[in-house]
Design a protein around this motif. Sequence first.
Motif, PDB file in Angstrom:
ATOM      1  N   GLY A 361       0.808  -1.212   0.000  1.00 44.85           N
ATOM      2  CA  GLY A 361       0.000   0.000   0.000  1.00 44.85           C
ATOM      3  C   GLY A 361       0.838   1.257   0.000  1.00 44.85           C
ATOM      4  N   LEU A 362       1.954   1.236   0.723  1.00 42.93           N
ATOM      5  CA  LEU A 362       2.838   2.401   0.730  1.00 42.93           C
ATOM      6  C   LEU A 362       3.443   2.647  -0.645  1.00 42.93           C
ATOM      7  CD1 LEU A 362       4.720   2.011   4.143  1.00 42.93           C
ATOM      8  CD2 LEU A 362       2.642   3.318   3.616  1.00 42.93           C
ATOM      9  N   ARG A 363       3.835   1.585  -1.318  1.00 40.91           N
ATOM     10  CA  ARG A 363       4.380   1.746  -2.678  1.00 40.91           C
ATOM     11  C   ARG A 363       3.323   2.335  -3.611  1.00 40.91           C
ATOM     12  NH1 ARG A 363       6.841  -3.345  -1.309  1.00 40.91           N
ATOM     13  NH2 ARG A 363       9.127  -3.109  -1.154  1.00 40.91           N
ATOM     14  N   GLU A 364       2.079   1.897  -3.451  1.00 36.88           N
ATOM     15  CA  GLU A 364       1.012   2.440  -4.284  1.00 36.88           C
ATOM     16  C   GLU A 364       0.793   3.924  -3.996  1.00 36.88           C
ATOM     17  OE1 GLU A 364      -2.321  -0.004  -3.440  1.00 36.88           O
ATOM     18  OE2 GLU A 364      -1.549  -1.751  -4.534  1.00 36.88           O
ATOM     19  N   ARG A 365       0.848   4.310  -2.729  1.00 37.00           N
ATOM     20  CA  ARG A 365       0.712   5.733  -2.403  1.00 37.00           C
ATOM     21  C   ARG A 365       1.808   6.564  -3.070  1.00 37.00           C
ATOM     22  NH1 ARG A 365      -2.559   7.383   1.769  1.00 37.00           N
ATOM     23  NH2 ARG A 365      -3.501   5.736   3.051  1.00 37.00           N
ATOM     24  N   ALA A 366       3.035   6.078  -2.962  1.00 33.00           N
ATOM     25  CA  ALA A 366       4.147   6.822  -3.562  1.00 33.00           C
ATOM     26  C   ALA A 366       4.009   6.877  -5.080  1.00 33.00           C
ATOM     27  CB  ALA A 366       5.471   6.179  -3.163  1.00 33.00           C
ATOM     28  N   ALA A 367       3.622   5.762  -5.688  1.00 32.30           N
ATOM     29  CA  ALA A 367       3.499   5.727  -7.151  1.00 32.30           C
ATOM     30  C   ALA A 367       2.403   6.656  -7.638  1.00 32.30           C
ATOM     31  CB  ALA A 367       3.237   4.293  -7.607  1.00 32.30           C
ATOM     32  N   THR A 372       8.705   7.218  -5.415  1.00 35.82           N
ATOM     33  CA  THR A 372       9.168   5.830  -5.273  1.00 35.82           C
ATOM     34  C   THR A 372       9.288   5.495  -3.796  1.00 35.82           C
ATOM     35  OG1 THR A 372      11.499   6.490  -5.378  1.00 35.82           O
ATOM     36  CG2 THR A 372      10.420   5.892  -7.460  1.00 35.82           C
ATOM     37  N   LEU A 373       9.237   4.212  -3.493  1.00 38.64           N
ATOM     38  CA  LEU A 373       9.426   3.735  -2.122  1.00 38.64           C
ATOM     39  C   LEU A 373      10.189   2.427  -2.162  1.00 38.64           C
ATOM     40  CD1 LEU A 373       7.111   3.892   0.877  1.00 38.64           C
ATOM     41  CD2 LEU A 373       7.991   1.644   0.257  1.00 38.64           C
ATOM     42  N   ASP A 374      11.261   2.349  -1.374  1.00 35.83           N
ATOM     43  CA  ASP A 374      12.083   1.144  -1.255  1.00 35.83           C
ATOM     44  C   ASP A 374      12.092   0.695   0.201  1.00 35.83           C
ATOM     45  OD1 ASP A 374      12.875   1.181  -3.996  1.00 35.83           O
ATOM     46  OD2 ASP A 374      14.275   2.798  -3.501  1.00 35.83           O
ATOM     47  N   ALA A 375      12.066  -0.601   0.402  1.00 35.82           N
ATOM     48  CA  ALA A 375      12.090  -1.155   1.751  1.00 35.82           C
ATOM     49  C   ALA A 375      12.875  -2.449   1.725  1.00 35.82           C
ATOM     50  CB  ALA A 375      10.665  -1.401   2.267  1.00 35.82           C
ATOM     51  N   GLY A 376      13.687  -2.664   2.765  1.00 36.20           N
ATOM     52  CA  GLY A 376      14.471  -3.887   2.808  1.00 36.20           C
ATOM     53  C   GLY A 376      15.254  -4.005   4.101  1.00 36.20           C
ATOM     54  N   ALA A 377      15.720  -5.219   4.357  1.00 35.00           N
ATOM     55  CA  ALA A 377      16.498  -5.494   5.568  1.00 35.00           C
ATOM     56  C   ALA A 377      17.887  -4.877   5.454  1.00 35.00           C
ATOM     57  CB  ALA A 377      16.595  -6.997   5.787  1.00 35.00           C
TER      58      ALA A 377
END
Length: 392
Positions: A361-367, A372-377
């Motif tokens: 959902g966060l990626r969709e908001r940014a798009a 853009t939105l990136d997330a990772g360990a």
Amino acid sequence: MRLRPAVLDAALIALSATEVWATRSMGGSLSLAVACTATAALLVRRRFPLLAFAATLPALSLGYVWLAPMAALYQVASGGTGRTAPDANGSTRSRPRVTPRMWVIGGCAAAVAVVSFVPWPWLGTIDWEPAPTILALLLSALLATAPTALGLLSSSRRELAARLAELAASREREARLAAEQAVVQERARLAREMHDTVAHHISLIAVQSGALEVTARSQEARDAAGAVRELSRDALDELRRMVGLLRLPVTNASGSSDPADTAGRAAPAGPGLAELPALLATAGPTVRGRVDAGGCPAPVGHAAYRIVQESLTNVRKHATGAETEVDVRLTGGRLLVSVRNGPPGERPGPLLPSGGHGLAGLRERAAQLGGTLDAGAQPDGGFLVRAVLPAA
């Protein structure tokens, strides 16, 4: 002029000129001039079909120039028929009726038949025996009916193509309206479900936490109950706002059927950058943050708030007690949002339900905002959520 009609006109005029050249010895100079005039009239047959047709009739009376009059008659017949009239419901599938256009076409066809059959004086002696007379009648009928039938067929094909295009457009409009109705019904159903179930349970939580705040013996229990009551109230406010958005019409004033655009125009965007300090203050002692951004559009600020909110929720779910840093700043016309947490603490928190749709959902908001939105360990066992949103 389109290429295809231009090529057809050039080919027709060339054939007519060839006919005139082939029959040049059958008459005198006057007959040749009349035949050349008929060929020249084909140049204006599309723009002035009746004038071109009238200019070719003298050549038809010569008895050996047929192509130009037939082409002019075809143009008159193919110009449109108007053979049907709308009924009371606006349908054109009612009984045929005679229109002025049909009278014109019939008159032109009759003129071709008469001019080609009449024994004009310059044709010489006419043989009125039955066999030649019958052949002359058949020839006149063929010269009149063949171009007329072909012209009417061409006109009918154009009308049919226009009707099919109109029908396809009508079906597309109906399908679009049906899709919009389905969206409206689904949004109304979701609004009902959210109001009747989720809002009910949150209201009960708020009531129970309020009662606990009054009856609890320890100050710590009262503070926790008060925090739960405040969060429940905020959740109810957010839920009411979402129910209101779902109740908005699908089509906005600009004619767009984008629900997001409609919602953005008809209702406030919700909490934004101004509410971020309060969100960070209630997140706990392990959360540190910096918010240095002002003047951003409301939708961008709301998206940044939701990104930070969801990221902190994920920290509480999956990394309880982890040190968390939040950084929101405006740089070069872009809003940078960063939420970084370290590895989870030694004492794991209670398991909380998770649908697995938060980051999506966060990626969709940014798009939707063009970001853009990136997330990772991270190598140290933590997690990083970083978003870049256009702030201009």
